[in-house]
Design a protein around this motif. Structure first.
Motif, mmCIF file in Angstrom:
data_model
loop_
_atom_site.group_PDB
_atom_site.id
_atom_site.type_symbol
_atom_site.label_atom_id
_atom_site.label_comp_id
_atom_site.label_asym_id
_atom_site.label_seq_id
_atom_site.Cartn_x
_atom_site.Cartn_y
_atom_site.Cartn_z
ATOM 1 N N ILE A 69 -14.809 -13.925 24.464
ATOM 2 C CA ILE A 69 -13.818 -15.024 23.449
ATOM 3 C C ILE A 69 -13.851 -14.857 21.957
ATOM 4 C CG2 ILE A 69 -13.521 -17.363 22.896
ATOM 5 C CD1 ILE A 69 -14.519 -18.133 25.937
ATOM 6 N N PHE A 70 -15.002 -14.723 21.480
ATOM 7 C CA PHE A 70 -14.951 -14.462 20.149
ATOM 8 C C PHE A 70 -14.617 -13.402 19.472
ATOM 9 C CE2 PHE A 70 -17.161 -18.324 20.778
ATOM 10 C CZ PHE A 70 -16.710 -19.423 19.910
ATOM 11 N N ILE A 71 -14.804 -12.077 20.351
ATOM 12 C CA ILE A 71 -14.472 -10.951 19.957
ATOM 13 C C ILE A 71 -12.952 -10.824 20.087
ATOM 14 C CG2 ILE A 71 -14.195 -8.370 20.646
ATOM 15 C CD1 ILE A 71 -17.270 -8.628 21.251
ATOM 16 N N ALA A 72 -12.175 -11.525 21.060
ATOM 17 C CA ALA A 72 -10.744 -11.622 21.091
ATOM 18 C C ALA A 72 -10.340 -12.498 20.044
ATOM 19 C CB ALA A 72 -10.385 -12.640 22.413
ATOM 20 N N MET A 73 -11.171 -13.405 19.564
ATOM 21 C CA MET A 73 -10.644 -14.272 18.229
ATOM 22 C C MET A 73 -10.627 -13.290 16.950
ATOM 23 S SD MET A 73 -12.603 -18.144 18.711
ATOM 24 C CE MET A 73 -11.925 -18.814 17.429
ATOM 25 N N LEU A 74 -11.856 -12.459 17.018
ATOM 26 C CA LEU A 74 -11.908 -11.617 15.863
ATOM 27 C C LEU A 74 -10.632 -10.560 15.650
ATOM 28 C CD1 LEU A 74 -13.688 -10.473 13.546
ATOM 29 C CD2 LEU A 74 -14.514 -9.195 15.105
ATOM 30 N N VAL A 75 -10.364 -9.975 16.831
ATOM 31 C CA VAL A 75 -9.156 -9.330 17.097
ATOM 32 C C VAL A 75 -7.996 -10.063 16.477
ATOM 33 C CG1 VAL A 75 -7.949 -7.851 18.463
ATOM 34 C CG2 VAL A 75 -10.190 -7.597 18.752
ATOM 35 N N PHE A 126 -5.667 -8.843 13.348
ATOM 36 C CA PHE A 126 -3.968 -8.690 13.386
ATOM 37 C C PHE A 126 -3.031 -9.807 12.522
ATOM 38 C CE2 PHE A 126 -4.606 -6.636 17.419
ATOM 39 C CZ PHE A 126 -3.905 -5.454 17.229
ATOM 40 N N VAL A 127 -3.603 -10.865 12.331
ATOM 41 C CA VAL A 127 -2.988 -11.791 11.472
ATOM 42 C C VAL A 127 -3.124 -11.551 10.106
ATOM 43 C CG1 VAL A 127 -2.736 -14.394 10.790
ATOM 44 C CG2 VAL A 127 -3.078 -13.856 13.240
ATOM 45 N N ARG A 128 -4.390 -11.336 9.855
ATOM 46 C CA ARG A 128 -4.748 -11.073 8.242
ATOM 47 C C ARG A 128 -4.493 -9.586 7.891
ATOM 48 N NH1 ARG A 128 -10.488 -14.370 7.704
ATOM 49 N NH2 ARG A 128 -9.455 -16.486 8.173
ATOM 50 N N HIS A 129 -4.194 -8.787 8.679
ATOM 51 C CA HIS A 129 -4.007 -7.102 8.588
ATOM 52 C C HIS A 129 -5.358 -6.554 7.844
ATOM 53 C CE1 HIS A 129 0.053 -7.782 9.717
ATOM 54 N NE2 HIS A 129 0.241 -8.541 8.806
ATOM 55 N N SER A 130 -6.401 -6.971 8.023
ATOM 56 C CA SER A 130 -7.609 -6.424 7.684
ATOM 57 C C SER A 130 -8.637 -6.708 8.916
ATOM 58 C CB SER A 130 -8.017 -6.888 6.614
ATOM 59 O OG SER A 130 -8.342 -8.319 6.444
ATOM 60 N N VAL A 131 -9.952 -5.925 9.024
ATOM 61 C CA VAL A 131 -10.694 -6.052 9.869
ATOM 62 C C VAL A 131 -12.030 -6.481 9.258
ATOM 63 C CG1 VAL A 131 -12.484 -4.872 11.466
ATOM 64 C CG2 VAL A 131 -10.021 -4.167 11.333
ATOM 65 N N ASP A 132 -12.772 -7.404 9.489
ATOM 66 C CA ASP A 132 -13.956 -7.898 9.067
ATOM 67 C C ASP A 132 -15.231 -7.079 9.598
ATOM 68 O OD1 ASP A 132 -16.435 -9.156 8.356
ATOM 69 O OD2 ASP A 132 -15.423 -11.034 8.109
ATOM 70 N N TYR A 133 -15.466 -5.965 9.245
ATOM 71 C CA TYR A 133 -16.429 -5.038 9.717
ATOM 72 C C TYR A 133 -17.995 -5.757 10.220
ATOM 73 C CZ TYR A 133 -13.177 -1.472 9.085
ATOM 74 O OH TYR A 133 -11.879 -0.660 8.931
#
Length: 196
Positions: free
Chosen positions: A72-78, A82-89
């Motif tokens: 669930i939380f990995i899906a929320m991160l993904v 997508f919404v922010r167009h950046s990945v929080d590593y």
């Protein structure tokens, strides 16, 4: 968990609490509710999630909960990426570690480990709530207390700040009041469901 809460080890569980808090705050914010209503709903949401997780921990579902929470939380991160167009590593790595551990436990059928993993997730929310209700208002009393209470450095939940001064009651007293109401069901369910 309380002593580890301000450290990097607890970061996956901080993210767990943060995502719940941000989701509730986002939904309530869309209704146009004020800060006080948002704080009350956030408090009730955390208590309800903790109680629900404690109840589910006594069932056979408990061995699936760590994997389900990770998914669930990995899906929320993904979705956020997508919404922010950046990945929080940082969040990605912190969420991947417990997901891998849960998957390994599940594959080797280490049910006891999965049950304890479920408990860690559950009690991390209780620690996050206790931190927000009690230690954060306490740390705001003066600069000295803030330096001693290192666990407040990573607080992701804001409940008591908007209540400070309401009805002439200080923020810390509101925190103590809400802590008392939250502690009783958690202690009751935790002790009555203690594993043999």
């Amino acid at each position: 968990m309380l002593f580890l809460w301000g450290t990097l080890i607890a970061e996956p569980f901080h993210i767990f609490a943060r995502y719940i808090a941000s989701s509730v705050t986002y939904v309530i914010g869309k209704t146009g509710a004020g800060d006080i209503i948002t704080s009350l709903v956030l408090y009730l949401a955390f208590v309800c999630v903790i109680v629900l997780m404690l109840k589910l921990a006594r069932t056979k579902i408990s061995i699936y909960m760590p994997c389900a929470i990770s998914v669930i939380f990995i899906a929320m991160l993904v979705a956020r990426s997508f919404v922010r167009h950046s990945v929080d590593y940082k969040d990605s790595i912190c969420l991947a570690i417990p997901a891998i551990v849960g998957l390994v436990f599940y594959l080797i059928k280490f049910e006891t480990g999965l049950k304890w993993f479920t408990d860690v997730y559950t009690y991390s929310l209780a620690i996050a709530l206790l931190n927000a209700l009690l230690f954060v208002p306490l740390s705001r009393l003066n600069g000295v207390v803030d330096k001693i209470l290192y666990i407040t450095n990573y607080n992701d939940i804001n409940i008591t700040e908007s209540l400070g001064g309401l009805a002439g009651i200080p923020e810390l007293v509101w925190g103590l009041f809400f802590t008392a109401f939250a502690v009783f069901p958690v202690i009751y369910l935790a002790t009555s469901g203690r594993r043999k």
